[in-house]
Design an enzyme around this catalytic site. Sequence first.
Site, PDB file in Angstrom:
ATOM      1  N   LYS A  54       0.832  -1.206   0.000  1.00  0.00           N
ATOM      2  CA  LYS A  54       0.000   0.000   0.000  1.00  0.00           C
ATOM      3  C   LYS A  54       0.865   1.253   0.000  1.00  0.00           C
ATOM      4  O   LYS A  54       0.585   2.207  -0.746  1.00  0.00           O
ATOM      5  CB  LYS A  54      -0.934  -0.021   1.211  1.00  0.00           C
ATOM      6  CG  LYS A  54      -2.024  -1.091   1.105  1.00  0.00           C
ATOM      7  CD  LYS A  54      -2.754  -1.319   2.414  1.00  0.00           C
ATOM      8  CE  LYS A  54      -3.781  -2.421   2.264  1.00  0.00           C
ATOM      9  NZ  LYS A  54      -4.468  -2.769   3.539  1.00  0.00           N
ATOM     10  N   GLN A  98      -4.464  -1.229   9.639  1.00  0.00           N
ATOM     11  CA  GLN A  98      -4.413  -2.574   9.069  1.00  0.00           C
ATOM     12  C   GLN A  98      -5.059  -3.591  10.007  1.00  0.00           C
ATOM     13  O   GLN A  98      -4.723  -3.664  11.189  1.00  0.00           O
ATOM     14  CB  GLN A  98      -2.965  -2.966   8.778  1.00  0.00           C
ATOM     15  CG  GLN A  98      -2.800  -4.316   8.104  1.00  0.00           C
ATOM     16  CD  GLN A  98      -3.380  -4.327   6.699  1.00  0.00           C
ATOM     17  OE1 GLN A  98      -3.207  -3.385   5.928  1.00  0.00           O
ATOM     18  NE2 GLN A  98      -4.060  -5.410   6.360  1.00  0.00           N
ATOM     19  N   ASP A 121     -10.774   3.106   4.197  1.00  0.00           N
ATOM     20  CA  ASP A 121     -11.254   1.724   4.121  1.00  0.00           C
ATOM     21  C   ASP A 121     -12.767   1.668   3.956  1.00  0.00           C
ATOM     22  O   ASP A 121     -13.313   0.641   3.558  1.00  0.00           O
ATOM     23  CB  ASP A 121     -10.865   0.957   5.397  1.00  0.00           C
ATOM     24  CG  ASP A 121      -9.644   0.074   5.196  1.00  0.00           C
ATOM     25  OD1 ASP A 121      -9.357  -0.287   4.030  1.00  0.00           O
ATOM     26  OD2 ASP A 121      -8.990  -0.272   6.193  1.00  0.00           O
TER      27      ASP A 121
END
Length: 301
Positions: A54, A98, A121
């Site tokens: 990422k 994460q 997200d």
Amino acid sequence: MTAELIDGKAYAETVRARVRDRVAALHADTGLTPGLAVVLVGQDPASEVYVRSKGRQAVDAGMKSFEHRLPADTAEAELLDLIARLNDDPHVHGILVQLPLPPHLDARAVINAISPTKDVDGFHISNVGMVGTGQDAIVPCTPLGCMIMLRQYHDDFRGKTALVIGHSNIVGKPMARLLLNADCTVMIAHKSSTNIPELARLADIIVVAAGVPGLVRAEWIKPGATVIDVGINRIQRAGKPALVGDVDFDNVRKVAGAITPVPGGVGPMTIACLLVNTLSAFCHQHDLPDLPLLLDEQDPS
């Protein structure tokens, strides 16, 4: 009949290129650069790989990447304090924590501590509710990537029947909401469903995110259906480790009209859509026009 292969790598590269061009144009016009902060708690090997990827792709797209790595025994208060500081940081436009988190941390509390405007997200309860009611919001990356690819095979979702297998908050539920918002007739199946094969035979579109290797078989598939396989399962095949999806790919491909492979299907699109969400968050925070790309009916090429 052999299904057309939906090349997620190619779609992802097209999406990344559009993001890269838009970031460069915005920087030239405003002098501003989108920033993505990724927070990793602990040293889960898979998470380490995802975080590196990422960060690398954010930099490749011309964005700033901020990585925050915390030990596995980090107290929840310390993590929430970091998120609060990132919420207030004008150089950070997107925040991603994460998952999974160590068991002593409350993932819901952590996710909902992120500002909804920086929740790239799409997991914050505000974004979940807005997507569920068809309002403009940050969409979770994996369902967004699935919708981009599906748009290339279905110009109009009206009158289509879709089956989503799996009802997680990360993929299944938001995927079903997006399809419903697009006027599909949507069915949802999960581990307690007793008639999944019968439902699958009715579906023009099947999205599978169950975490069960080879769950979906060829005899379940309506001829010509579009099959999106979100599953990523590590198994042993002929004594060697292999990655497979939730679909019996070799046999289902003989019946379906189009299908994603594993690997190389949905996975690359997920990270590409993280960049899209970061760019979108940046544009909204600075009252700039967003990249017209994703849930409309335009081809992203």
